[in-house]
Design a protein around this motif. Structure first.
Motif, PDB file in Angstrom:
ATOM      1  N   GLY A 333       0.822  -1.137  -0.086  1.00  0.00           N
ATOM      2  CA  GLY A 333      -0.064  -0.111  -0.010  1.00  0.00           C
ATOM      3  C   GLY A 333       0.850   1.370  -0.039  1.00  0.00           C
ATOM      4  N   ILE A 334       2.243   0.909   0.272  1.00  0.00           N
ATOM      5  CA  ILE A 334       3.097   2.616   0.332  1.00  0.00           C
ATOM      6  C   ILE A 334       3.850   2.704  -1.079  1.00  0.00           C
ATOM      7  N   LEU A 335       3.772   3.809  -1.684  1.00  0.00           N
ATOM      8  CA  LEU A 335       4.304   4.210  -2.684  1.00  0.00           C
ATOM      9  C   LEU A 335       5.948   4.232  -2.634  1.00  0.00           C
ATOM     10  N   ARG A 336       6.673   3.309  -3.250  1.00  0.00           N
ATOM     11  CA  ARG A 336       7.999   3.249  -3.038  1.00  0.00           C
ATOM     12  C   ARG A 336       8.849   3.845  -4.076  1.00  0.00           C
ATOM     13  N   GLN A 337       8.406   3.699  -5.263  1.00  0.00           N
ATOM     14  CA  GLN A 337       9.371   4.220  -6.556  1.00  0.00           C
ATOM     15  C   GLN A 337       8.602   4.494  -7.651  1.00  0.00           C
ATOM     16  N   TYR A 338       9.195   5.224  -8.555  1.00  0.00           N
ATOM     17  CA  TYR A 338       8.640   5.701  -9.782  1.00  0.00           C
ATOM     18  C   TYR A 338       9.484   5.060 -10.804  1.00  0.00           C
ATOM     19  N   MET A 339       9.138   4.695 -12.058  1.00  0.00           N
ATOM     20  CA  MET A 339       9.736   4.132 -13.316  1.00  0.00           C
ATOM     21  C   MET A 339      10.511   5.328 -13.974  1.00  0.00           C
ATOM     22  N   SER A 340      11.988   5.385 -14.025  1.00  0.00           N
ATOM     23  CA  SER A 340      12.539   6.438 -14.486  1.00  0.00           C
ATOM     24  C   SER A 340      13.359   5.874 -15.665  1.00  0.00           C
ATOM     25  N   ASP A 341      13.547   7.088 -16.758  1.00  0.00           N
ATOM     26  CA  ASP A 341      14.662   6.925 -17.471  1.00  0.00           C
ATOM     27  C   ASP A 341      15.830   7.876 -17.029  1.00  0.00           C
TER      28      ASP A 341
END
Length: 488
Positions: A333-341
């Motif tokens: 339930g906790i936002l941990r990461q974005y997908m990045s370039d």
């Protein structure tokens, strides 16, 4: 992995070196030209793709083709400014011209020098193959699907089947020392049918459609057993026949159970796109600014994993030369990461996640998904269904859309059923799931242990670019969701 000595030269670009004379000296000259007007970063993306396709309609071959494309895209970054140019010729003069064009577009006061190249250690997730199978073997596959679909039920009146495959060679070199290459096979089998029954719907008659298919980064012998043309054809026919006597879906707010596998496309669209770093960097996502905050119930863990062998969305290395990873996006339930370039990682101070992807050498890379899915929970799927007094069981989806800025989505269910007193009852048609991605995650109350990934058919669109992806999920219960329909 260690930095080579000044005299050593990486060799992983052997395909482009041997066929097009793309060696380290030429790469350095092109990068120098790309940085000639100033810039923080320059990158060369070489690509050579050989592809084939065959399709039949009503048992007749309607299309058959083979193609080849080769080119190079050149990108220059100056701060957040991007200059991009490409050429379909790998001759040195054309490459230098494209490099200078990109340099002028992105020109800025910052300057950098080309570093010594560091060869990237990449995964080994799929076979290295060529398009060496005879066209007759591929034709036989689609003909088998046509025959199997018609044999399933006499009400199947139209069948289309197709097979597409490609082998993509890529090579990425950049001023930050990146030097990476990969050979990427990809194939997809598809079949679609139309069923008609003049006696259905109280004698009014009915027409319904169904589809099936699968694929991945696999050899031709993959298409046997569970992945055979007969299996995909039977699935398409089953869906169509089922819909002939489906009732209109009731409208309103209700409990919804999502089946395992392809319904993970809802996670992909309603959640995954909102977790791509460029949307968050520009404050365009409903998830912007929510890092390390609760965005779902503790039943929800979502990952984007580009490292699953042979999967359609998997890559040994992304289109910026970064090895792919298993990225945990939401953890309990906790936002941990974005997908990045590379660009978003630099601007936002994020780790690179191996998510820089592009459709072709003519396309600018951006953060994209690979295989995105919700992890399995501990609930029994049967218990999930039994817990629903009255609701909807959605098994397959035919399409959908999402507004990234607010997370609102609409999805059309191509196969769904009523749940009454904990039992699956009548099939329904015309069901639309309507909701908000971040809000919907707050209603996830049960998650099954039956995680399943899709068959390998997904293509994701973003800003006009399409890339192959995978989705998946276990059986999941949402305590509340709006269902659009015309029934009572």
């Amino acid at each position: 992995m260690s930095r080579p000595s000044p005299l050593s030269v990486p060799t992983s670009n052997s395909f482009f070196r041997d066929r097009f004379a793309i060696d380290a000296a030429l790469v350095e000259r092109c990068l120098a030209a790309a940085l000639g007007a100033g810039g923080d970063f320059a990158e060369l993306y070489f690509e050579s793709v050989t592809s084939s396709s065959i399709g039949i309609d009503e048992g007749i071959v309607k299309s058959a083709s083979q193609g080849h494309s080769t080119g190079c895209g050149i990108r220059v970054l100056s701060g957040e400014r991007t200059g991009y140019s490409y050429t379909d010729s790998l001759e040195e003069d054309r490459l230098i011209h494209a490099a200078k064009t990109a340099a002028l577009i992105a020109s800025g006061p910052a300057t950098t020098r080309v570093q010594g190249f560091l060869e990237t250690d990449v995964h080994d997730l799929y076979p290295v193959i060529g398009l060496d199978a005879e066209i007759t073997a591929k034709l036989a596959l689609v003909q088998r699907a046509d025959k199997a679909a018609r044999a399933y039920d006499g009400r199947i009146t139209q069948v289309r089947a197709g097979f597409n495959d490609e082998v993509r060679h890529i090579f990425i070199a950049a001023s930050d020392g990146t030097w990476a290459a990969d050979t990427q096979p990809l194939s997809r089998f598809s079949v679609s049918v139309i069923a008609k029954d003049a006696t259905a719907d109280g004698g009014k008659g009915a027409t319904a459609r169904g589809s099936g298919g699968g694929g991945g980064r696999v050899r031709l012998d993959y298409y046997s057993g569970h992945h055979s043309p007969e299996h995909f054809a039977a699935e398409a026919a089953r869906q169509a026949i089922l819909q002939l006597n489906a009732i209109e879906a009731p409208a309103g707010e209700t409990e919804v159970v999502l089946g395992p596998g392809w319904p993970g496309v809802l996670i992909h669209e309603a959640v995954g796109h909102g977790l791509e770093a460029d949307f968050n960097r520009k404050k365009q996502s409903a998830f912007a600014g929510l890092m390390r905050q609760r965005v779902a119930t503790d039943k929800v863990t979502v990952v984007d994993n580009g490292t699953i062998a042979n999967r359609r969305g998997s890559l040994n290395v992304d289109d910026e030369g970064t090895p792919t990873q298993n990225n945990v996006l939401i953890e309990k339930g906790i936002l941990r990461q974005y997908m990045s370039d590379k660009l978003s990682a630099k601007v936002m101070g994020l780790p690179r996640t191996g998510s820089g992807r592009r459709e072709s050498y003519a396309s600018v890379p951006m953060p994209r998904m690979t295989n995105t899915y919700m992890l399995a929970g501990e609930d029994e799927p049967e218990d999930i269904l039994r817990s629903v007094k009255k609701g909807l069981y959605a098994v397959n989806f035919s399409g959908g859309s999402v507004d990234i800025t607010n997370g609102k989505f609409v999805f059309a269910a191509s196969e769904a059923y009523l749940i009454e007193d904990g039992r699956i009852t009548a099939p329904v048609k015309g069901a639309m799931l309507i909701g908000n991605g971040p809000e919907a995650l707050q209603y996830v109350s049960m998650v099954g242990h039956d995680l399943s990934l899709d068959e390998g058919i997904g293509t994701c669109g973003k800003r006009g670019q399409g890339v192959p992806v995978g989705v998946g999920m276990p059986t999941v219960k949402l305590d509340k969701m709006t269902v659009g329909g015309t029934g009572q």
